[in-house]
Enzyme design. Structure first.
Site, PDB file in Angstrom:
ATOM      1  N   GLY A  67       0.842  -1.131  -0.097  1.00 26.90           N
ATOM      2  CA  GLY A  67       0.008   0.055  -0.076  1.00 26.90           C
ATOM      3  C   GLY A  67       0.956   1.237   0.002  1.00 26.90           C
ATOM      4  O   GLY A  67       2.127   1.063   0.155  1.00 26.90           O
ATOM      5  N   GLY A  69       0.641   5.579   1.340  1.00 23.74           N
ATOM      6  CA  GLY A  69      -0.136   6.835   2.219  1.00 23.74           C
ATOM      7  C   GLY A  69       0.674   7.958   1.646  1.00 23.74           C
ATOM      8  O   GLY A  69       1.389   8.174   0.688  1.00 23.74           O
ATOM      9  N   ALA A  70       0.346   8.929   2.482  1.00 23.93           N
ATOM     10  CA  ALA A  70       0.771  10.305   2.304  1.00 23.93           C
ATOM     11  C   ALA A  70       1.975  10.303   2.406  1.00 23.93           C
ATOM     12  O   ALA A  70       2.867  11.141   1.883  1.00 23.93           O
ATOM     13  CB  ALA A  70       0.015  11.243   3.304  1.00 23.93           C
ATOM     14  N   VAL A  73       5.686   4.523   0.959  1.00 23.39           N
ATOM     15  CA  VAL A  73       5.052   3.177   0.535  1.00 23.39           C
ATOM     16  C   VAL A  73       5.384   2.166   1.725  1.00 23.39           C
ATOM     17  O   VAL A  73       6.098   2.350   2.616  1.00 23.39           O
ATOM     18  CB  VAL A  73       5.736   2.762  -0.622  1.00 23.39           C
ATOM     19  CG1 VAL A  73       5.544   3.635  -1.786  1.00 23.39           C
ATOM     20  CG2 VAL A  73       7.326   2.501  -0.407  1.00 23.39           C
ATOM     21  N   VAL A  74       4.766   1.109   1.538  1.00 24.97           N
ATOM     22  CA  VAL A  74       4.396  -0.040   2.340  1.00 24.97           C
ATOM     23  C   VAL A  74       5.045  -1.343   1.572  1.00 24.97           C
ATOM     24  O   VAL A  74       4.254  -1.720   0.648  1.00 24.97           O
ATOM     25  CB  VAL A  74       3.490  -0.234   3.357  1.00 24.97           C
ATOM     26  CG1 VAL A  74       3.398  -1.468   4.080  1.00 24.97           C
ATOM     27  CG2 VAL A  74       3.021   1.035   4.179  1.00 24.97           C
ATOM     28  N   LYS A  89       7.714  -0.132   6.406  1.00 20.96           N
ATOM     29  CA  LYS A  89       7.031   1.237   5.953  1.00 20.96           C
ATOM     30  C   LYS A  89       8.161   2.309   5.820  1.00 20.96           C
ATOM     31  O   LYS A  89       9.253   2.399   6.582  1.00 20.96           O
ATOM     32  CB  LYS A  89       6.281   1.575   6.949  1.00 20.96           C
ATOM     33  CG  LYS A  89       5.478   2.823   6.796  1.00 20.96           C
ATOM     34  CD  LYS A  89       4.224   3.017   7.924  1.00 20.96           C
ATOM     35  CE  LYS A  89       3.567   4.277   7.493  1.00 20.96           C
ATOM     36  NZ  LYS A  89       2.336   4.452   7.965  1.00 20.96           N
ATOM     37  N   ASP A 185      -5.133   9.319  14.587  1.00 21.97           N
ATOM     38  CA  ASP A 185      -5.372   9.149  13.180  1.00 21.97           C
ATOM     39  C   ASP A 185      -6.029   7.658  13.089  1.00 21.97           C
ATOM     40  O   ASP A 185      -5.611   7.157  12.195  1.00 21.97           O
ATOM     41  CB  ASP A 185      -3.886   8.921  12.278  1.00 21.97           C
ATOM     42  CG  ASP A 185      -4.199   9.145  10.759  1.00 21.97           C
ATOM     43  OD1 ASP A 185      -5.163   9.586  10.316  1.00 21.97           O
ATOM     44  OD2 ASP A 185      -3.339   8.999  10.274  1.00 21.97           O
TER      45      ASP A 185
END
Ligand code: ATP
Ligand code: MG
Length: 308
Positions: A67, A69-70, A73-74, A89, A185
């Site tokens: 995945g 995110g802001a 990457v992971v 991550k 979050d």
């Protein structure tokens, strides 16, 4: 000939923080279940063997994008010596202050170790050259609840499963709150699950200055938020703010849709958060306990919103 294994790009490791589940006076960390031991002097002990965890010990799987995110990457990887799968991550921290803050946050994460409903951190590697932090996390093989929602194709999670999921979320959150840590979050992407039926919160305590602000939310039209009204308004917020976010997530998983249906602009979102009646599940379709629980979480009046 097989291609050479992919490795972490950390040629100039400035700092490395390893952590597991308990720390004794000498600074040695232990994972109770497997007997894994991490000490700064002796490295890692696993099944009687000793290893020192370093960036070279983690092999990334090719095409293993879990995945993005802001912040980065992971990727999926594996600790070579033990075969333990990890999610790596990558977070960009491009100035020294941010990096130091991140290391502080990681210290906070050590405090959060020991709860089955919080994702474990194996190690953090900081690269001076690329200003990037790689964090090796416990790999959760079913991904996030956002992916679960997608798999359900518009249907909600059946209430009997949802009550189990909710109990685990609240257990993780209660652990953080008891340690005086906010999550900040909570959203479907930050709640992970696995084939053992475990549900775990992630992304707690990581680089708080990467925090999304109200101003930033305003730049992304249509971006959904799980933030509490008091936080969106820029008021003081605390533990109760996480509870609101849980209410938003549970609503979304119950119905298969985000609680505020028609977010076309920031003022519309604002209206939902501040003026319109709070989202409520329909008692005709959902069990009374679920409707009541979610209404407690989604209470605008902070003083009436219960603690974890
Ligand atoms: P944000 O940038 O706001 O944190 P995000 O949570 O979607 O957004 P990431 O935290 O980078 O971004 O995670 C991206 C995705 O990677 C997650 O939604 C999840 O699907 C996957 N992922 C993250 N951590 C793990 C993990 N430990 N095991 C398995 N998959 C993971
Ligand atoms: Mg995340």
């Amino acid at each position: 000939m097989p291609p050479p294994p992919m490795m972490l790009d950390v040629d100039d490791v400035e700092d490395s923080v390893c952590m597991t589940w308990s720390i004794d006076e000498s600074g040695t960390m232990r994972h109770r279940k497997t007997g894994t031991k991490v000490s700064t002097k002796e490295g890692i002990t696993f099944e009687g063997m000793e290893y020192r965890l370093s960036p070279e010990d983690i092999e990334l799987e090719a095409d293993s994008h879990l995945g993005a995110g802001a912040c980065g990457v992971v990727l999926k990887g594996v600790i070579k010596q033990t075969g333990i799968p990890v999610a790596v991550k990558t977070v960009k921290v491009d100035d020294k202050a941010k990096r130091e803050q991140l290391l502080n946050e990681i210290r906070g994460l050590v405090a959060a170790e020991g709860c089955v409903n919080l994702v474990h951190w194996y190690a953090g590697f900081l690269s001076k050259r690329t200003s990037v932090v790689h964090v090796a996390l416990e790999y959760m093989d079913l991904g996030s609840l956002a992916e679960l929602k997608k798999r359900l194709g518009g249907y909600g999670v059946p209430p009997e499963y949802l009550s189990n999921i909710t109990a685990q979320i609240m257990n993780g959150l209660n652990y953080l709150h008891k340690k005086k840590m906010l999550h900040r979050d909570i959203k479907p992407e930050n709640i992970l699950h696995n084939r053992q039926g475990e549900v775990k919160l992630t992304d707690f305590g990581i680089a708080k200055d990467l925090d999304k602000t109200i101003a930033m939310a305003g730049t992304f039209v249509g971006t959904v938020t799980y933030m509490s009204p008091e936080r969106c308004l820029g008021n003081d917020y605390s533990f109760a703010s996480d509870i609101w976010s849980v209410g938003m997530v549970i609503f979304e998983l119950s119905t298969g849709r985000y609680p505020f249906a028609d977010i076309v602009s920031f003022p519309v979102l604002f209206e939902h958060l501040c003026d319109k009646p709070e989202p409520r599940l329909d008692p005709e379709y959902f069990p009374a306990e679920l409707v009541e629980f979610d209404a407690y979480c989604l209470t605008r009046d902070v003083s009436r919103r219960p603690a974890a």
